[in-house]
Structures are given as C-alpha cells and as structure tokens.
Motif scaffolding. Structure first.
Motif, PDB file in Angstrom:
ATOM      1  N   TRP A 141       4.319  17.868  62.534  1.00  0.00           N
ATOM      2  CA  TRP A 141       4.643  19.050  63.330  1.00  0.00           C
ATOM      3  C   TRP A 141       3.714  19.202  64.519  1.00  0.00           C
ATOM      4  O   TRP A 141       2.634  18.634  64.581  1.00  0.00           O
ATOM      5  N   THR A 142       4.185  20.022  65.444  1.00  0.00           N
ATOM      6  CA  THR A 142       3.392  20.428  66.594  1.00  0.00           C
ATOM      7  C   THR A 142       3.666  21.911  66.816  1.00  0.00           C
ATOM      8  O   THR A 142       4.716  22.423  66.417  1.00  0.00           O
ATOM      9  N   LEU A 143       2.712  22.622  67.400  1.00  0.00           N
ATOM     10  CA  LEU A 143       2.906  24.043  67.662  1.00  0.00           C
ATOM     11  C   LEU A 143       3.734  24.224  68.928  1.00  0.00           C
ATOM     12  O   LEU A 143       3.475  23.580  69.948  1.00  0.00           O
ATOM     13  N   VAL A 144       4.731  25.084  68.828  1.00  0.00           N
ATOM     14  CA  VAL A 144       5.575  25.418  69.976  1.00  0.00           C
ATOM     15  C   VAL A 144       5.686  26.934  70.063  1.00  0.00           C
ATOM     16  O   VAL A 144       5.378  27.648  69.106  1.00  0.00           O
ATOM     17  N   GLU A 145       6.143  27.435  71.181  1.00  0.00           N
ATOM     18  CA  GLU A 145       6.319  28.876  71.340  1.00  0.00           C
ATOM     19  C   GLU A 145       7.335  29.381  70.316  1.00  0.00           C
ATOM     20  O   GLU A 145       8.391  28.768  70.105  1.00  0.00           O
ATOM     21  N   LYS A 146       7.001  30.477  69.670  1.00  0.00           N
ATOM     22  CA  LYS A 146       7.851  31.035  68.616  1.00  0.00           C
ATOM     23  C   LYS A 146       9.277  31.259  69.130  1.00  0.00           C
ATOM     24  O   LYS A 146       9.486  31.751  70.223  1.00  0.00           O
ATOM     25  N   GLY A 147      10.238  30.819  68.341  1.00  0.00           N
ATOM     26  CA  GLY A 147      11.640  31.002  68.680  1.00  0.00           C
ATOM     27  C   GLY A 147      12.269  29.847  69.444  1.00  0.00           C
ATOM     28  O   GLY A 147      13.461  29.877  69.738  1.00  0.00           O
ATOM     29  N   THR A 148      11.478  28.821  69.778  1.00  0.00           N
ATOM     30  CA  THR A 148      12.019  27.715  70.568  1.00  0.00           C
ATOM     31  C   THR A 148      12.257  26.439  69.764  1.00  0.00           C
ATOM     32  O   THR A 148      12.957  25.545  70.228  1.00  0.00           O
ATOM     33  N   CYS A 149      11.689  26.328  68.590  1.00  0.00           N
ATOM     34  CA  CYS A 149      11.706  25.073  67.838  1.00  0.00           C
ATOM     35  C   CYS A 149      13.111  24.508  67.636  1.00  0.00           C
ATOM     36  O   CYS A 149      13.365  23.349  67.953  1.00  0.00           O
ATOM     37  N   THR A 150      13.996  25.290  67.104  1.00  0.00           N
ATOM     38  CA  THR A 150      15.320  24.768  66.748  1.00  0.00           C
ATOM     39  C   THR A 150      16.207  24.521  67.971  1.00  0.00           C
ATOM     40  O   THR A 150      17.320  24.024  67.833  1.00  0.00           O
ATOM     41  N   ARG A 151      15.701  24.839  69.164  1.00  0.00           N
ATOM     42  CA  ARG A 151      16.437  24.548  70.393  1.00  0.00           C
ATOM     43  C   ARG A 151      15.918  23.286  71.088  1.00  0.00           C
ATOM     44  O   ARG A 151      16.478  22.865  72.093  1.00  0.00           O
ATOM     45  N   ILE A 152      14.831  22.699  70.560  1.00  0.00           N
ATOM     46  CA  ILE A 152      14.265  21.487  71.163  1.00  0.00           C
ATOM     47  C   ILE A 152      15.073  20.290  70.678  1.00  0.00           C
ATOM     48  O   ILE A 152      15.136  20.010  69.486  1.00  0.00           O
ATOM     49  N   ASP A 174      -6.519  37.235  73.947  1.00  0.00           N
ATOM     50  CA  ASP A 174      -5.803  36.866  72.726  1.00  0.00           C
ATOM     51  C   ASP A 174      -4.393  37.462  72.709  1.00  0.00           C
ATOM     52  O   ASP A 174      -3.456  36.825  72.264  1.00  0.00           O
ATOM     53  N   ALA A 175      -4.255  38.676  73.191  1.00  0.00           N
ATOM     54  CA  ALA A 175      -2.953  39.333  73.203  1.00  0.00           C
ATOM     55  C   ALA A 175      -2.002  38.652  74.179  1.00  0.00           C
ATOM     56  O   ALA A 175      -0.793  38.681  73.996  1.00  0.00           O
ATOM     57  N   ALA A 176      -2.534  38.019  75.212  1.00  0.00           N
ATOM     58  CA  ALA A 176      -1.697  37.380  76.221  1.00  0.00           C
ATOM     59  C   ALA A 176      -1.135  36.043  75.751  1.00  0.00           C
ATOM     60  O   ALA A 176      -0.174  35.545  76.323  1.00  0.00           O
ATOM     61  N   LYS A 177      -1.726  35.438  74.724  1.00  0.00           N
ATOM     62  CA  LYS A 177      -1.240  34.154  74.226  1.00  0.00           C
ATOM     63  C   LYS A 177       0.095  34.354  73.519  1.00  0.00           C
ATOM     64  O   LYS A 177       0.237  35.258  72.705  1.00  0.00           O
ATOM     65  N   PRO A 178       1.082  33.503  73.804  1.00  0.00           N
ATOM     66  CA  PRO A 178       2.368  33.648  73.122  1.00  0.00           C
ATOM     67  C   PRO A 178       2.239  33.249  71.642  1.00  0.00           C
ATOM     68  O   PRO A 178       1.413  32.403  71.292  1.00  0.00           O
ATOM     69  N   ALA A 179       3.047  33.848  70.818  1.00  0.00           N
ATOM     70  CA  ALA A 179       3.073  33.492  69.399  1.00  0.00           C
ATOM     71  C   ALA A 179       3.626  32.082  69.265  1.00  0.00           C
ATOM     72  O   ALA A 179       4.471  31.658  70.050  1.00  0.00           O
ATOM     73  N   THR A 180       3.117  31.355  68.285  1.00  0.00           N
ATOM     74  CA  THR A 180       3.567  29.979  68.082  1.00  0.00           C
ATOM     75  C   THR A 180       4.055  29.780  66.655  1.00  0.00           C
ATOM     76  O   THR A 180       3.814  30.612  65.780  1.00  0.00           O
ATOM     77  N   GLU A 181       4.740  28.653  66.435  1.00  0.00           N
ATOM     78  CA  GLU A 181       5.195  28.275  65.100  1.00  0.00           C
ATOM     79  C   GLU A 181       5.170  26.757  64.988  1.00  0.00           C
ATOM     80  O   GLU A 181       5.193  26.045  65.991  1.00  0.00           O
ATOM     81  N   LYS A 182       5.098  26.282  63.747  1.00  0.00           N
ATOM     82  CA  LYS A 182       5.119  24.846  63.500  1.00  0.00           C
ATOM     83  C   LYS A 182       6.542  24.340  63.699  1.00  0.00           C
ATOM     84  O   LYS A 182       7.488  24.921  63.186  1.00  0.00           O
TER      85      LYS A 182
END
Length: 94
Positions: A68-79, A27-35
């Motif tokens: 929405w779709t889940l993406v790695e935290k911090g990447t959404c606004t760069r897609i 669980d700790a190895a999974k990257p944080a995600t955001e909508k």
C-alpha cells in the motif's frame, strides 16, 4: 531588573504559544489520507509488501496487490492502474 525579567518571561510565553498554534494549524491543513493497495510502483510503496519484505520501498513488482501507499482520503478506489483500480484492502494475487 524585575520588570525586565517579567517582560522577557511574558515575551517567551507568547512566542511559545504562537509556535504551538502555528504547528496545530499546519497539522489541520494536511489532507486526510488512507492506505491504498495495488497502486504503487515497484519499490515505491509506503509499507506492507507481503511475505518476506520489511516495509517501505520493498514491493517487488508494479501495482503489487498487498503493498500500500498513502493517498488522499476518498481517492483510492478511483485510481486506475494497468491491473485495475486501487483497493482499501489487500488484493488477492492472481
């Protein structure tokens, strides 16, 4: 007989502890995600695809602003998509 049971119980306890520790490490190895709104192709959203839809896989058009779709935290606004960049909040329909 008592030694065998004690050894078996100790072995079982150690195995269960190792399994629990391994699950926590995974669980700790999974990257944080955001909508991230407005980046999913039609039918590939994770959830929230606007009025009249139930959830995952129900977006009707590519890059639908309220889906929405889940993406790695911090990447959404760069897609970048043909309709602009991803958003952390639902996009208004144009």
């Amino acid at each position: 007989m008592t030694n065998t049971r004690t050894a078996l119980a100790a072995s079982l306890a150690l195995t269960l502890a190792a399994l629990a520790t391994g699950a926590q490490a995974a669980d700790a190895a999974k990257p944080a995600t955001e909508k991230c709104y407005g980046v999913a192709k039609a039918g590939q959203n994770d959830c929230a695809a606007g009025a009249g839809t139930s959830c995952a896989g129900t977006s009707s058009v590519d890059y639908q602003g309220d889906a929405w779709t889940l993406v790695e935290k911090g990447t959404c606004t760069r897609i970048k998509t043909p309709k602009g960049y991803g958003s952390l909040t639902p996009k208004e329909k144009k």
